[in-house]
Design a protein around this motif. Structure first.
Motif, PDB file in Angstrom:
ATOM      1  N   ALA A   1     -41.494 -32.904  21.580  1.00  0.00           N
ATOM      2  CA  ALA A   1     -40.679 -34.016  22.071  1.00  0.00           C
ATOM      3  C   ALA A   1     -40.812 -35.237  21.165  1.00  0.00           C
ATOM      4  N   ARG A   2     -42.025 -35.504  20.673  1.00  0.00           N
ATOM      5  CA  ARG A   2     -42.215 -36.638  19.743  1.00  0.00           C
ATOM      6  C   ARG A   2     -41.421 -36.405  18.459  1.00  0.00           C
ATOM      7  N   ASP A   3     -41.489 -35.190  17.941  1.00  0.00           N
ATOM      8  CA  ASP A   3     -40.762 -34.882  16.709  1.00  0.00           C
ATOM      9  C   ASP A   3     -39.251 -34.984  16.912  1.00  0.00           C
ATOM     10  N   ALA A   4     -38.811 -34.796  18.155  1.00  0.00           N
ATOM     11  CA  ALA A   4     -37.386 -34.895  18.466  1.00  0.00           C
ATOM     12  C   ALA A   4     -36.981 -36.300  18.906  1.00  0.00           C
ATOM     13  N   ASN A   5     -37.897 -37.262  18.806  1.00  0.00           N
ATOM     14  CA  ASN A   5     -37.615 -38.660  19.167  1.00  0.00           C
ATOM     15  C   ASN A   5     -37.211 -38.818  20.635  1.00  0.00           C
ATOM     16  N   ILE A   6     -37.805 -38.035  21.520  1.00  0.00           N
ATOM     17  CA  ILE A   6     -37.433 -38.113  22.931  1.00  0.00           C
ATOM     18  C   ILE A   6     -38.652 -38.366  23.821  1.00  0.00           C
ATOM     19  N   HIS A   7     -39.867 -38.317  23.268  1.00  0.00           N
ATOM     20  CA  HIS A   7     -41.077 -38.459  24.097  1.00  0.00           C
ATOM     21  C   HIS A   7     -41.123 -39.814  24.809  1.00  0.00           C
ATOM     22  N   ASP A   8     -40.871 -40.884  24.076  1.00  0.00           N
ATOM     23  CA  ASP A   8     -40.948 -42.217  24.696  1.00  0.00           C
ATOM     24  C   ASP A   8     -39.922 -42.366  25.809  1.00  0.00           C
ATOM     25  N   ARG A   9     -38.738 -41.808  25.593  1.00  0.00           N
ATOM     26  CA  ARG A   9     -37.708 -41.885  26.626  1.00  0.00           C
ATOM     27  C   ARG A   9     -38.122 -41.088  27.865  1.00  0.00           C
ATOM     28  N   ILE A  10     -38.720 -39.935  27.647  1.00  0.00           N
ATOM     29  CA  ILE A  10     -39.180 -39.125  28.781  1.00  0.00           C
ATOM     30  C   ILE A  10     -40.231 -39.886  29.579  1.00  0.00           C
ATOM     31  N   MET A  11     -41.153 -40.524  28.886  1.00  0.00           N
ATOM     32  CA  MET A  11     -42.231 -41.234  29.574  1.00  0.00           C
ATOM     33  C   MET A  11     -41.724 -42.470  30.306  1.00  0.00           C
TER      34      MET A  11
ATOM     35  N   GLY B   1     -32.944 -20.279  15.145  1.00  0.00           N
ATOM     36  CA  GLY B   1     -32.777 -21.278  16.195  1.00  0.00           C
ATOM     37  C   GLY B   1     -31.408 -21.910  16.099  1.00  0.00           C
ATOM     38  N   VAL B   2     -30.831 -22.257  17.243  1.00  0.00           N
ATOM     39  CA  VAL B   2     -29.476 -22.816  17.275  1.00  0.00           C
ATOM     40  C   VAL B   2     -29.481 -24.091  18.111  1.00  0.00           C
ATOM     41  N   VAL B   3     -28.907 -25.158  17.562  1.00  0.00           N
ATOM     42  CA  VAL B   3     -28.659 -26.390  18.319  1.00  0.00           C
ATOM     43  C   VAL B   3     -27.152 -26.565  18.372  1.00  0.00           C
ATOM     44  N   THR B   4     -26.591 -26.454  19.573  1.00  0.00           N
ATOM     45  CA  THR B   4     -25.142 -26.490  19.724  1.00  0.00           C
ATOM     46  C   THR B   4     -24.652 -27.915  19.966  1.00  0.00           C
ATOM     47  N   GLN B   5     -23.348 -28.082  19.894  1.00  0.00           N
ATOM     48  CA  GLN B   5     -22.744 -29.395  20.106  1.00  0.00           C
ATOM     49  C   GLN B   5     -22.972 -29.876  21.534  1.00  0.00           C
ATOM     50  N   GLU B   6     -22.914 -28.963  22.490  1.00  0.00           N
ATOM     51  CA  GLU B   6     -23.150 -29.292  23.894  1.00  0.00           C
ATOM     52  C   GLU B   6     -24.316 -28.438  24.395  1.00  0.00           C
ATOM     53  N   PRO B   7     -25.531 -28.910  24.241  1.00  0.00           N
ATOM     54  CA  PRO B   7     -26.700 -28.108  24.636  1.00  0.00           C
ATOM     55  C   PRO B   7     -26.723 -27.850  26.130  1.00  0.00           C
ATOM     56  N   TYR B   8     -27.209 -26.672  26.496  1.00  0.00           N
ATOM     57  CA  TYR B   8     -27.285 -26.289  27.903  1.00  0.00           C
ATOM     58  C   TYR B   8     -28.692 -26.546  28.419  1.00  0.00           C
ATOM     59  N   LEU B   9     -28.781 -27.231  29.554  1.00  0.00           N
ATOM     60  CA  LEU B   9     -30.063 -27.449  30.223  1.00  0.00           C
ATOM     61  C   LEU B   9     -29.990 -26.849  31.620  1.00  0.00           C
ATOM     62  N   PHE B  10     -31.084 -26.193  32.025  1.00  0.00           N
ATOM     63  CA  PHE B  10     -31.166 -25.651  33.368  1.00  0.00           C
ATOM     64  C   PHE B  10     -31.459 -26.763  34.369  1.00  0.00           C
ATOM     65  N   HIS B  11     -31.135 -26.489  35.624  1.00  0.00           N
ATOM     66  CA  HIS B  11     -31.506 -27.413  36.693  1.00  0.00           C
ATOM     67  C   HIS B  11     -33.010 -27.223  36.940  1.00  0.00           C
ATOM     68  N   GLY B  12     -33.795 -28.041  36.290  1.00  0.00           N
ATOM     69  CA  GLY B  12     -35.254 -27.943  36.380  1.00  0.00           C
ATOM     70  C   GLY B  12     -35.879 -29.153  35.734  1.00  0.00           C
TER      71      GLY B  12
ATOM     72  N   LYS C   1     -29.853 -35.222  26.010  1.00  0.00           N
ATOM     73  CA  LYS C   1     -29.743 -33.760  26.068  1.00  0.00           C
ATOM     74  C   LYS C   1     -29.859 -33.152  24.671  1.00  0.00           C
ATOM     75  N   GLN C   2     -29.220 -33.814  23.699  1.00  0.00           N
ATOM     76  CA  GLN C   2     -29.263 -33.297  22.341  1.00  0.00           C
ATOM     77  C   GLN C   2     -30.680 -33.291  21.796  1.00  0.00           C
ATOM     78  N   ARG C   3     -31.425 -34.369  22.061  1.00  0.00           N
ATOM     79  CA  ARG C   3     -32.806 -34.432  21.561  1.00  0.00           C
ATOM     80  C   ARG C   3     -33.714 -33.451  22.297  1.00  0.00           C
ATOM     81  N   LEU C   4     -33.445 -33.217  23.580  1.00  0.00           N
ATOM     82  CA  LEU C   4     -34.216 -32.189  24.286  1.00  0.00           C
ATOM     83  C   LEU C   4     -33.946 -30.809  23.682  1.00  0.00           C
ATOM     84  N   ALA C   5     -32.690 -30.567  23.301  1.00  0.00           N
ATOM     85  CA  ALA C   5     -32.355 -29.294  22.666  1.00  0.00           C
ATOM     86  C   ALA C   5     -33.076 -29.162  21.326  1.00  0.00           C
ATOM     87  N   ILE C   6     -33.178 -30.261  20.601  1.00  0.00           N
ATOM     88  CA  ILE C   6     -33.899 -30.232  19.322  1.00  0.00           C
ATOM     89  C   ILE C   6     -35.387 -29.994  19.570  1.00  0.00           C
TER      90      ILE C   6
END
Length: 653
Positions: A511-521, A478-489, A543-548
């Motif tokens: 998402a919870r493990d990546a500390n992004i679930h609360d922000r998404i909600m 698995g790779v987490v890059t400096q500038e993660p790519y997200l699709f338009h979706g 974006k970084q946490r979504l990539a994680i």
């Protein structure tokens, strides 16, 4: 890509040729539809044969029904039969034409879809270096514009050629039967016309290639300038007017080529049409000479019905001939596009799966990584369709400048890595440090086999990565890059990209493990929130946490982190650090960092400089050694005026 690049055209000899005859490859493209093609051919022959009967019916109307040669009264019964036949034949021909058009449209569009699908699938197999040395817009142009440009050839041209050829043959035979002398007069200049047409066709092929290259340049400019990143860049630097002028220059070039291509051969066709238009008048003149015996071998028994039938056939011959000439030029033009498409299909991927490749068992995978005397040289960019992209501001670009102009990447030395040997044991956190351009990212890209080593070997659990199946290797890293790519979706779709079959609970846990679930909600649409192109509706930390989260959902045994916390604020960095600590737990991890505070507690740190491994050890060992790591450490923390204590439990990325 540098601003203001332009296309420099090479000679025809320098253009890459297709590996096999183009027409043969087009025929193979149509092979799956040969059953339908046979039906089309039968329909064309029947339609042409029926149409060729009409002039003979016309002759019978004049010579047998209306003005019998024996001088008797008109035969109205025969006239009714002949007229009925003349009315029925066009109706039958029209019905056949409808079915024929449906079949040809089905075959042509299906073949074009196959070609487009094959091209896209082939591009998916190409190595990373191909995409770093080819503009995205140029690839899109071949996939969209070039394939669309051959639509007519695949949908209509083959049928048009067959139909007109049969019509011409039938009309020619009928004309010879009626009067061979008049037939010679009709076709006397055809060899000259054919020769001129060949010359025009060659010129149109060259123009078609240049037009598509220009269109590819326009597509690339559009993709660069109208992307979110391009628009942001032009607004930041106030370059909007310059981008507009850049597009207008390319647009003017495209317009000039389109006009030149459209006008090429117009004089020729005007000459042919003029000749065909005056031929009936010449026929009448010669017929008069024949009737009076002024022409040697003339036929004094030439009837009015024969003359009317002949001129009718002549019209039926001339139009198909003209269409054949036009469509032949279209085919010659389309061959240039087919060559561009086949050029991509003929590219051999530099990285392929070997026969008998080993499949990594995820249950038994330990994650040991070894670099064994690895040397790597960056591959040269490929030149396609005889074009080289150059920076218009460079007066005489050398090899390095040309590479930079083509790839849009910084110029590097030929050798990226030189004799690297290192080992990362299972479960270890290994850090790679070094100055910019030292080869850190290059080294990590060799593990998932984005590139192949020039010499030496990269091994995972003792297996050379070149001996592993592509799917099992991809599933293991698995790779987490400096500038993660997200699709338009949606956010959900972006996370689930790692494992499309994942359930809702699994996605949300990642998402919870990546500390992004609360922000998404906190978003009104939650997990259905649209991220925007490249995720521009989200912050860098989000974006970084979504990539994680995405890589956690994938759950690889080996994890590569490339500057995963660069340019983040303190609070966001803390959230990302916590997510990364969970991500690296019980995994073999290679972390690249310019900020040494992120890797102080690593199990082993490798220092790379100028593509060489210059030192390795723990933080304390390297600091005491006084080498590259110590120098970077002192420089960095003297600026920060703080030297943190590095412990594995406090590792930050």
């Amino acid at each position: 890509m540098p601003r203001g690049t332009q296309i420099t055209h090479l000679t025809d000899d320098e253009v890459t040729a297709s590996g096999s005859p183009v027409l043969g490859r087009i025929a193979r493209l149509l092979r799956p539809y040969r059953g339908k093609i046979v039906f089309v051919a039968v329909a064309v022959v029947v339609s042409a044969a029926l149409s060729s009967i009409v002039p003979f019916l016309t002759k019978a109307v004049f010579d047998d029904a209306l003005f019998p040669v024996d001088g008797s009264a008109p035969d109205l019964g025969l006239l009714a039969v002949l007229v009925a036949a003349m009315c029925i034949i066009p109706v039958v021909t029209a019905l056949i034409g409808i079915g024929q058009n449906w079949l040809t449209s089905t075959v042509g569009n299906s073949a074009m879809a196959d070609l487009r699908g094959d091209l896209f699938a082939h591009l998916q197999k190409m190595e990373l270096a191909f995409f770093t040395s080819t503009r995205t817009g140029a690839i899109q142009s071949r996939l969209a514009n070039d394939v669309a440009g051959v639509r007519t050839v695949l949908t209509d041209t083959a049928t048009t050629i067959l139909q007109n050829t049969v019509t011409v043959a039938a009309a020619f035979i009928a004309m010879v039967i009626l009067s061979w002398q008049l037939t010679i007069l009709t076709l006397i200049l055809m060899p000259v016309f054919v020769w001129i047409q060949l010359q025009v066709g060659r010129r149109r092929q060259r123009l078609a290639r240049r037009t598509q290259e220009s269109l590819s340049e326009m597509t690339a400019i559009t993709e660069e300038a109208l992307s979110v990143s391009g628009i942001l860049l032009s607004k930041v630097f106030g370059r909007g007017d310059a981008e507009v002028e850049r597009y207008r220059r390319a647009n003017r070039q495209q317009t000039r080529l389109q006009v030149e291509q459209a006008m090429t051969g117009r004089t020729f066709f005007a000459t042919v049409q003029t000749f065909f238009a005056i031929t009936p008048a010449l026929i009448y003149l010669v017929a008069g000479w024949m009737l009076t015996g002024a022409v040697p071998g003339g036929d004094a028994s030439l009837t009015a019905g024969t003359l009317v039938a002949f001129t009718t056939l002549q019209a039926r011959l001339q139009m198909p001939l003209l269409q054949l000439m036009r469509v032949t030029l279209d085919v010659q033009t389309s061959l240039a596009l087919f060559r561009r498409i086949f050029e991509y299909l003929d590219l051999e991927p530099a990285i392929t799966e070997r026969p008998g490749a080993v499949t990594l068992d995820p249950e038994r995978l330990r994650g040991r990584i070894e670099f064994r005397d690895v040397t790597f040289r960056y591959p040269e960019p490929r030149r396609l369709s005889g074009t080289v992209l150059r920076d218009r501001f460079a007066e005489d670009p050398g090899p390095d400048e040309e590479v930079q102009a083509v790839t849009g990447a910084p110029v590097r030395e030929s050798w990226g890595l030189r004799g690297i040997s290192l080992v990362v044991e299972p479960g270890q956190l290994a850090a790679i440090v070094g100055p910019s351009g030292a080869g850190k990212t290059t080294a990590t890209y060799l593990v998932p086999r984005f590139y192949d080593v020039t010499s030496g070997a990269v091994l995972v659990d003792g297996h050379d990565v070149r001996d592993l199946t592509a799917d099992s290797l991809a599933a293991s890293v698995g790779v987490v890059t400096q500038e993660p790519y997200l699709f338009h979706g949606s956010i959900r779709d972006n996370i689930a990209y790692a494992r499309p079959g994942a359930g809702r609970d699994e996605i949300e846990q990642a998402a919870r493990d990546a500390n992004i679930h609360d922000r998404i909600m906190s978003f009104a649409a939650g997990y259905e929130t649209i991220t925007g192109e490249r995720g521009y509706r989200l912050s860098g930390g989000e974006k970084q946490r979504l990539a994680i989260a995405r890589v956690l959902l994938k759950d690889p045994r080996i994890l590569i982190l490339d500057e995963a916390t660069s340019a983040l604020d303190t609070e966001t960095e803390r959230l990302v650090q916590e997510a990364l600590e969970r991500a690296t737990h019980d995994r073999t991890t290679i972390a690249i960092a310019h900020r040494l505070s992120t890797i102080l507690g690593a199990d082993v740190i490798f220092g790379i400089e100028d593509g060489r491994l210059v030192e390795s050890g723990t933080h304390d060992e390297l600091l005491a050694a006084g080498g590259l790591y110590s120098r970077l450490y002192v420089e960095q923390f003297s600026r920060d005026r703080a030297v943190p204590d590095g412990r594995r439990a406090d590792v930050a990325f």
